[in-house]
Design an enzyme around this catalytic site. Structure first.
Site, PDB file in Angstrom:
ATOM      1  N   VAL A 262       0.834  -1.205   0.000  1.00 46.24           N
ATOM      2  CA  VAL A 262       0.000   0.000   0.000  1.00 46.24           C
ATOM      3  C   VAL A 262       0.872   1.259   0.000  1.00 46.24           C
ATOM      4  O   VAL A 262       0.677   2.167  -0.820  1.00 46.24           O
ATOM      5  CB  VAL A 262      -0.955  -0.006   1.219  1.00 46.24           C
ATOM      6  CG1 VAL A 262      -1.627   1.355   1.389  1.00 46.24           C
ATOM      7  CG2 VAL A 262      -2.012  -1.090   1.040  1.00 46.24           C
TER       8      VAL A 262
ATOM      9  N   LYS B  28      14.929  -2.790   2.907  1.00 42.82           N
ATOM     10  CA  LYS B  28      13.970  -2.314   1.898  1.00 42.82           C
ATOM     11  C   LYS B  28      14.386  -0.941   1.369  1.00 42.82           C
ATOM     12  O   LYS B  28      14.306  -0.674   0.175  1.00 42.82           O
ATOM     13  CB  LYS B  28      12.562  -2.191   2.505  1.00 42.82           C
ATOM     14  CG  LYS B  28      11.782  -3.484   2.484  1.00 42.82           C
ATOM     15  CD  LYS B  28      10.306  -3.236   2.804  1.00 42.82           C
ATOM     16  CE  LYS B  28       9.584  -4.568   2.882  1.00 42.82           C
ATOM     17  NZ  LYS B  28       8.183  -4.448   3.310  1.00 42.82           N
TER      18      LYS B  28
ATOM     19  N   PHE C 190      -8.326   0.660  -1.061  1.00 40.21           N
ATOM     20  CA  PHE C 190      -9.044  -0.446  -1.695  1.00 40.21           C
ATOM     21  C   PHE C 190      -8.263  -1.084  -2.837  1.00 40.21           C
ATOM     22  O   PHE C 190      -8.801  -1.890  -3.583  1.00 40.21           O
ATOM     23  CB  PHE C 190     -10.405   0.041  -2.211  1.00 40.21           C
ATOM     24  CG  PHE C 190     -11.290   0.570  -1.116  1.00 40.21           C
ATOM     25  CD1 PHE C 190     -12.005  -0.305  -0.305  1.00 40.21           C
ATOM     26  CD2 PHE C 190     -11.387   1.926  -0.868  1.00 40.21           C
ATOM     27  CE1 PHE C 190     -12.816   0.169   0.724  1.00 40.21           C
ATOM     28  CE2 PHE C 190     -12.193   2.415   0.152  1.00 40.21           C
ATOM     29  CZ  PHE C 190     -12.906   1.543   0.958  1.00 40.21           C
TER      30      PHE C 190
ATOM     31  N   LEU D  61     -17.333 -14.325  -7.734  1.00 44.82           N
ATOM     32  CA  LEU D  61     -18.194 -15.510  -7.738  1.00 44.82           C
ATOM     33  C   LEU D  61     -17.461 -16.694  -8.376  1.00 44.82           C
ATOM     34  O   LEU D  61     -18.075 -17.510  -9.047  1.00 44.82           O
ATOM     35  CB  LEU D  61     -19.496 -15.224  -8.498  1.00 44.82           C
ATOM     36  CG  LEU D  61     -20.528 -14.345  -7.785  1.00 44.82           C
ATOM     37  CD1 LEU D  61     -21.764 -14.152  -8.652  1.00 44.82           C
ATOM     38  CD2 LEU D  61     -20.935 -14.954  -6.433  1.00 44.82           C
TER      39      LEU D  61
ATOM     40  N   GLY E  70      -7.362 -16.066   0.208  1.00 43.28           N
ATOM     41  CA  GLY E  70      -6.197 -15.957   1.093  1.00 43.28           C
ATOM     42  C   GLY E  70      -5.744 -14.521   1.044  1.00 43.28           C
ATOM     43  O   GLY E  70      -6.557 -13.619   0.830  1.00 43.28           O
TER      44      GLY E  70
ATOM     45  N   CYS F  49      -5.318  -9.634   3.372  1.00 42.29           N
ATOM     46  CA  CYS F  49      -6.463  -8.800   3.765  1.00 42.29           C
ATOM     47  C   CYS F  49      -7.696  -9.581   4.186  1.00 42.29           C
ATOM     48  O   CYS F  49      -8.119  -9.491   5.340  1.00 42.29           O
ATOM     49  CB  CYS F  49      -6.811  -7.836   2.642  1.00 42.29           C
ATOM     50  SG  CYS F  49      -5.528  -6.605   2.371  1.00 42.29           S
TER      51      CYS F  49
ATOM     52  N   LYS G  64      -3.014 -15.073  -5.136  1.00 38.96           N
ATOM     53  CA  LYS G  64      -3.779 -14.833  -6.362  1.00 38.96           C
ATOM     54  C   LYS G  64      -2.782 -14.510  -7.472  1.00 38.96           C
ATOM     55  O   LYS G  64      -1.597 -14.311  -7.194  1.00 38.96           O
ATOM     56  CB  LYS G  64      -4.802 -13.714  -6.154  1.00 38.96           C
ATOM     57  CG  LYS G  64      -4.200 -12.348  -5.930  1.00 38.96           C
ATOM     58  CD  LYS G  64      -5.313 -11.319  -5.956  1.00 38.96           C
ATOM     59  CE  LYS G  64      -4.771  -9.933  -5.754  1.00 38.96           C
ATOM     60  NZ  LYS G  64      -5.796  -8.915  -5.741  1.00 38.96           N
TER      61      LYS G  64
ATOM     62  N   ARG H  36       1.172 -14.278   1.723  1.00 41.78           N
ATOM     63  CA  ARG H  36       0.515 -14.226   3.029  1.00 41.78           C
ATOM     64  C   ARG H  36      -0.844 -14.934   2.972  1.00 41.78           C
ATOM     65  O   ARG H  36      -1.666 -14.630   2.126  1.00 41.78           O
ATOM     66  CB  ARG H  36       0.365 -12.768   3.483  1.00 41.78           C
ATOM     67  CG  ARG H  36       1.705 -12.158   3.871  1.00 41.78           C
ATOM     68  CD  ARG H  36       1.584 -10.711   4.278  1.00 41.78           C
ATOM     69  NE  ARG H  36       1.373  -9.826   3.147  1.00 41.78           N
ATOM     70  CZ  ARG H  36       1.340  -8.488   3.244  1.00 41.78           C
ATOM     71  NH1 ARG H  36       1.511  -7.902   4.408  1.00 41.78           N
ATOM     72  NH2 ARG H  36       1.157  -7.740   2.174  1.00 41.78           N
TER      73      ARG H  36
HETATM   74  P1  NAD Z   1       3.097  -4.676   4.374  1.00 40.70           P
HETATM   75  O1  NAD Z   1       3.260  -5.579   5.515  1.00 40.70           O
HETATM   76  O2  NAD Z   1       3.401  -5.146   2.990  1.00 40.70           O
HETATM   77  O3  NAD Z   1       3.961  -3.344   4.605  1.00 40.70           O
HETATM   78  C1  NAD Z   1       3.999  -2.640   5.787  1.00 40.70           C
HETATM   79  C2  NAD Z   1       5.370  -1.970   5.885  1.00 40.70           C
HETATM   80  O4  NAD Z   1       5.378  -1.060   6.970  1.00 40.70           O
HETATM   81  C3  NAD Z   1       6.498  -2.938   6.153  1.00 40.70           C
HETATM   82  O5  NAD Z   1       7.505  -2.748   5.171  1.00 40.70           O
HETATM   83  C4  NAD Z   1       7.010  -2.579   7.541  1.00 40.70           C
HETATM   84  O6  NAD Z   1       8.386  -2.802   7.718  1.00 40.70           O
HETATM   85  C5  NAD Z   1       6.651  -1.125   7.605  1.00 40.70           C
HETATM   86  N1  NAD Z   1       6.495  -0.579   8.972  1.00 40.70           N
HETATM   87  C6  NAD Z   1       5.828  -1.111  10.009  1.00 40.70           C
HETATM   88  N2  NAD Z   1       5.843  -0.309  11.066  1.00 40.70           N
HETATM   89  C7  NAD Z   1       6.569   0.786  10.695  1.00 40.70           C
HETATM   90  C8  NAD Z   1       6.908   1.978  11.350  1.00 40.70           C
HETATM   91  N3  NAD Z   1       6.505   2.226  12.601  1.00 40.70           N
HETATM   92  N4  NAD Z   1       7.653   2.886  10.684  1.00 40.70           N
HETATM   93  C9  NAD Z   1       8.048   2.653   9.408  1.00 40.70           C
HETATM   94  N5  NAD Z   1       7.736   1.538   8.728  1.00 40.70           N
HETATM   95  C10 NAD Z   1       6.989   0.612   9.354  1.00 40.70           C
HETATM   96  O7  NAD Z   1       1.595  -4.160   4.447  1.00 40.70           O
HETATM   97  P2  NAD Z   1       0.581  -3.810   3.252  1.00 40.70           P
HETATM   98  O8  NAD Z   1       0.140  -5.039   2.567  1.00 40.70           O
HETATM   99  O9  NAD Z   1       1.129  -2.693   2.445  1.00 40.70           O
HETATM  100  O10 NAD Z   1      -0.650  -3.274   4.095  1.00 40.70           O
HETATM  101  C11 NAD Z   1      -0.573  -2.083   4.860  1.00 40.70           C
HETATM  102  C12 NAD Z   1      -1.953  -1.783   5.411  1.00 40.70           C
HETATM  103  O11 NAD Z   1      -2.877  -1.567   4.335  1.00 40.70           O
HETATM  104  C13 NAD Z   1      -2.559  -2.922   6.222  1.00 40.70           C
HETATM  105  O12 NAD Z   1      -3.344  -2.381   7.243  1.00 40.70           O
HETATM  106  C14 NAD Z   1      -3.446  -3.642   5.219  1.00 40.70           C
HETATM  107  O13 NAD Z   1      -4.502  -4.315   5.835  1.00 40.70           O
HETATM  108  C15 NAD Z   1      -3.952  -2.483   4.398  1.00 40.70           C
HETATM  109  N6  NAD Z   1      -4.319  -2.828   3.015  1.00 40.70           N
HETATM  110  C16 NAD Z   1      -3.554  -3.696   2.292  1.00 40.70           C
HETATM  111  C17 NAD Z   1      -3.897  -3.990   0.978  1.00 40.70           C
HETATM  112  C18 NAD Z   1      -3.084  -4.959   0.171  1.00 40.70           C
HETATM  113  O14 NAD Z   1      -3.561  -5.373  -0.892  1.00 40.70           O
HETATM  114  N7  NAD Z   1      -1.904  -5.358   0.595  1.00 40.70           N
HETATM  115  C19 NAD Z   1      -5.020  -3.393   0.404  1.00 40.70           C
HETATM  116  C20 NAD Z   1      -5.762  -2.486   1.152  1.00 40.70           C
HETATM  117  C21 NAD Z   1      -5.405  -2.205   2.468  1.00 40.70           C
END
Ligand code: NAD
Length: 430
Positions: free
Chosen positions: A12, A36, A152, A250, A257, A260, A320, A327
């Protein structure tokens, strides 16, 4: 042009950062994982997402995108600070908020000038208030506002989803702050909903829970179809043409999986229980999903008799297509069960193998689907990558020891596969 800081360089955060930079803003990316940041400073994306690396290269070279581990380098003087850190599932099913808290604690001391803190992480209802409380320890409430802006985007098409959102949801106590975030999104020409913090946070959970419900619904129908001799793929097509229903989410198969749906449905159920509600539908959605994976393994056992000493080929590992995200991928549960039953597993995925190897180190990873098929007693399709639709199935059949095909995503036509000589199983298909 705004100065934006984005905290957390996951799927995100990095997409948000690169896309806002592409719209002409000055964007600072903060990530606590130094590895990273090193990769990003070399203009390399730390994960696979179509189109993302090009955006990083273009905007970093233009001097609009900066990467750092230091909040004090990025946050001071930012107009907007986006929180995009992970909110994984805690032991009890709740969303883990420690990363959000850490981010707020690190943003607080670095606030200079008026700043809008925008939360994009998926967070339990009330988290916006928690972030506000934390920031109040560091800054006068007149110098900042907290806005919820649930995300989203879909992994695999995240860049496209950023630039073409169905809607922008903004929740805030301070409407002017929400309007400023709306202005930042103006180039996207998307409908904007401005509401209160709690409602915005809930819109995200309700949306994900609803999509997960559709998948579990069709998987339940698939199970019934299997028993009654109906074809769930046709059933879904017939249902989906009804405009009240629509065709999306559907597809019957081995279930959902990813990072999210499983965690968000659990977190919503957890919140509901904490408020003395009885989230029966959400529980059923999760149970049906687990059953879908169990039933698939049972089917394999039924078709092969037993798995001791057998070689099972697996096509597709990511949760997917078009992502390397492993995850909560159904492949993990399915492969682990098969392995426990004494089978050897060979697998292929176009991009997820390096990540899969960390979780399933005893699997033999192959260079092509044909290498997977070679000598296999059964072939399982777990992720519907496009390239699996184009395979030479006669060649696959000839390479296998037993031509047994279990299609966990209903990629192939049952009649065609049987004509080619496969013992074929598709989920919910006669
Ligand atoms: P992710 O685990 O891929 O990335 C999170 C990143 O944040 C990691 O690189 C981590 O090292 C870093 N991080 C954590 N704490 C930190 C801090 N205090 N300071 C700096 N960096 C920090 O997560 P993601 O998949 O990008 O999801 C992030 C959020 O968005 C989650 O709440 C998720 O539910 C939501 N979300 C994800 C998706 C998706 O498709 N992945 C879609 C919509 C919403």
């Amino acid at each position: 042009m705004a100065k934006i800081s984005v905290i957390g360089m996951g799927y995100v955060g990095l997409v948000t950062a690169a896309c806002f930079a592409d719209l002409g803003n000055e964007v600072w990316c903060v990530e606590m994982d130094g590895h990273k940041i090193e990769l990003l400073q070399q203009n390399k994306a730390p994960f696979y997402e179509p189109g993302l690396e090009e955006l990083i290269v273009r905007n970093a070279s233009a001097g609009r995108l900066h990467f750092t581990v230091r909040y004090d380098e990025a946050v001071p003087g930012s107009d907007f600070v986006f929180i995009c850190v992970g909110t994984p599932m805690a032991e009890d099913g709740a969303a883990e908020l420690k990363y959000v808290r850490m981010a707020a604690e690190s943003i607080g001391p670095n606030l200079r000038g008026y700043t809008i803190i925008v939360n994009k992480s998926t967070v339990p209802i009330g988290t916006g208030d928690m972030v506000t409380e934390i920031l109040r320890h560091y800054a006068d409430s007149s110098t900042f506002a907290v806005v919820s802006n649930p995300e989203f985007l879909r992994e695999g098409s995240a860049v496209n989803d950023f630039f073409n959102p169905d809607r922008i949801v903004l929740g805030a106590g301070d409407r002017t702050a929400a309007e400023k975030v709306a202005e930042l999104h103006a180039p996207l020409n998307a409908p904007v909903i401005i509401t209160d913090l709690h409602t915005a946070e809930m819109i995200k959970y309700a949306s994900n829970a609803f999509l997960a419900t559709r998948i579990s619904f069709i998987n339940e129908i698939a199970h019934i179809c299997e028993r009654l001799g109906a074809d769930v793929k046709e059933v879904a097509r017939g249902m989906g043409m009804d405009r009240r229903i629509g065709p999306h989410f559907l597809n019957a198969g081995v279930g959902f999986g990813g990072s999210c749906f499983p965690k968000d449905v659990r977190a919503l159920a957890y919140m509901a229980k904490a408020q003395d509600c009885h989230p029966q539908l959400l529980q059923a959605v999760l149970e049906i999903n687990e059953d879908a994976q169990r039933r698939f393994v049972r089917k394999l056992l039924e078709m092969l008799g037993n798995l001791q000493g057998k070689t099972i080929g697996v096509l597709g590992l990511s949760f997917k297509p078009n992502t390397d995200d492993m995850r909560e991928a159904p492949s993990i549960e399915i492969i682990t069960r098969i392995h426990e039953m004494g089978a050897e597993v060979k697998a292929y995925d176009p991009v997820a193998m390096p990540r899969a190897e960390e979780i399933l180190p005893w699997v033999t990873y192959c260079a092509t689907p044909y290498d997977v098929a070679k000598g296999a007693d059964a072939l399982l399709v777990i992720t519907e990558w496009n390239e699996f639709k184009q395979l030479n199935m006669e060649r696959i059949r000839d390479l296998m020891r037993e031509a047994v095909l279990l299609d966990g995503r209903n990629v192939y036509e049952p009649a065609e596969m049987r004509r080619l000589g496969f013992r074929y199983y598709g989920v919910g298909r006669p």
